[in-house]
Design an enzyme around this catalytic site. Structure first.
Site, PDB file in Angstrom:
ATOM      1  N   LYS A 119      53.290  40.592  34.765  1.00 11.32           N
ATOM      2  CA  LYS A 119      53.549  39.431  33.902  1.00 11.32           C
ATOM      3  C   LYS A 119      52.741  38.220  34.333  1.00 11.32           C
ATOM      4  CE  LYS A 119      57.933  40.693  31.938  1.00 11.32           C
ATOM      5  NZ  LYS A 119      59.307  40.371  31.667  1.00 11.32           N
ATOM      6  N   LYS A 209      54.430  50.443  28.295  1.00  7.09           N
ATOM      7  CA  LYS A 209      55.853  50.431  27.919  1.00  7.09           C
ATOM      8  C   LYS A 209      56.053  49.734  26.570  1.00  7.09           C
ATOM      9  CE  LYS A 209      58.603  47.157  29.452  1.00  7.09           C
ATOM     10  NZ  LYS A 209      59.510  46.233  30.139  1.00  7.09           N
ATOM     11  N   LYS A 212      59.806  44.261  24.268  1.00 10.00           N
ATOM     12  CA  LYS A 212      60.232  43.315  23.237  1.00 10.00           C
ATOM     13  C   LYS A 212      59.371  42.058  23.244  1.00 10.00           C
ATOM     14  CE  LYS A 212      64.677  42.606  25.566  1.00 10.00           C
ATOM     15  NZ  LYS A 212      64.495  42.077  26.900  1.00 10.00           N
TER      16      LYS A 212
END
Ligand code: TYM
Length: 342
Positions: A119, A209, A212
């Site tokens: 991230k 992956k 969301k």
């Protein structure tokens, strides 16, 4: 002896995906339906975890409520006394225990967390928050405050779960029996009847992956997608040029992902679904069949979601949050005493 605790949290940073549903929600709801009474089942919204990366804060309240509705629509038995739903920020002990655990956590061990590395790589230096860095410590506090033994999560959270075991063991070694150490991850998989942690892949890029927070959302099936749109996403899923269906995560990640989605959303075993499709060559027919399973699931789920009673959720929240504050405060006090604050 008090009941063993099964606990998980699902962040409210965007609409939930079928990855969240299959990786975390379904396993805990199944346990709650089948084994509440034998276990205490805690399903919470980690609202403090929602903005470790930037979000639209004006949407957060609505998103938290929507997550809670999804929990109910997935079949969580709200009327059971051993089942609890709550919002993390309504239980201040989460933040307090996090601070204490922060002081026993190494910079190095946080810097090694894969999720942090992934991230933070997408953000410029001054937009990487300290919250993103010590996120796993808050997650450990979420688990340890309630003495949880079992924590159903997707594969991406395995490292955080291992850290939770490490920090609990470290505290116990220094201060004596203080915290319940969650079971080792393989034991947890065994408990939930799985061979390994689940990682549903993005339909457009099956090497990553399904997430969301994906920017385009093209390869992501959101629980709020219209059934026909979800079906279209499946039809345009990236596959391969092998031209033979096989459950082979390494060489055919796209096809394998669709085989998994089909099995899990239809409630059939992976073996049964593989036996039906492996060896076949017409990807179009296969995608059609997966799209049908996905849209039938969405249709059924969304019609249940439309009937969820907000009043019942709010009433349950109020009760659970009072009970959870008691449990969490008892753990916090034990830790405060151990470290010399009380
Ligand atoms: P979050 O909100 O990102 O995701 C919620 C759960 O969904 C799982 N998941 C997936 N499983 C399979 N395939 C996927 N593509 C997929 N995407 C997401 C995640 O593994 C997770 O189980 N840190 C947690 C929230 C949390 C938590 C906790 C969980 C905070 N405190 C304490 C358990 C216990 C998270 O970010 O999940």
């Amino acid at each position: 002896m008090s009941k063993r605790v099964i606990l998980t949290g699902i962040r409210a940073n965007n609409d939930l995906t079928i990855g969240n549903y299959l990786g975390a929600l379904l396993p805990i709801v199944d346990m709650a339906k089948e084994r509440a009474g034998e276990y205490r089942v805690n399903l919470f919204v980690p609202d403090l975890h929602s903005f470790t990366t930037p979000i639209d804060h004006s949407q957060l309240q609505a998103q938290i409520m929507q997550n809670l509705r999804v929990f109910a629509a997935a079949g969580l038995p709200l009327d059971h006394d051993d089942v609890h739903i709550y919002r993390q920020s309504y239980i201040p002990a989460h933040s307090e225990l996090t601070w204490i655990l922060d002081c026993f956590t190494g910079m190095g061990e946080m810097g090694r967390m894969t999720q942090f590395k992934d991230k933070s790589a997408k953000l410029s230096e001054d937009r990487i928050s300290v919250g993103l860095f010590n996120y796993p410590v808050l997650m450990a506090a979420d688990i340890l405050l309630y003495n949880a033994s079992y924590v159903p999560v997707g594969e991406d959270q395995t490292q955080h779960l291992e850290f939770t075991r490490d920090i609990a063991t470290r505290m116990n070694n220094q201060f004596g029996e203080l915290l319940t150490v969650p079971l080792p991850v393989p034991k947890q998989h065994e408990f939930f009847g799985k061979e390994q942690g689940l990682r549903i892949k993005d339909l457009q890029d099956p090497t990553k992956k399904m997430s969301k927070s994906d920017e385009t959302g093209k390869g992501v099936v959101f629980m709020s997608d219209k059934p026909e749109d979800a079906a279209k996403k499946v039809m345009s899923a990236t596959t391969d040029s092998v031209n033979k269906i096989s459950f082979d995560p390494k060489n055919q990640p796209g096809i394998t992902n669709l085989l998994q989605i089909m099995a899990l959303l239809s409630g059939r075993s992976q073996q049964e679904v593989n036996a039906e499709w492996e060896g076949k060559e017409r990807y179009g027919d296969f995608k059609n069949a997966v799209a049908e399973v996905v849209s039938a699931f969405m249709l059924q789920f969304q019609s249940t979601l439309a009937t969820v009673d907000d009043g019942a959720i709010l009433q349950k929240l109020q009760h659970s949050e009072a009970v959870m504050n008691e449990t969490a405060n008892a753990t916090l006090l034990r830790v405060q005493k151990a470290v010399g604050l009380r």
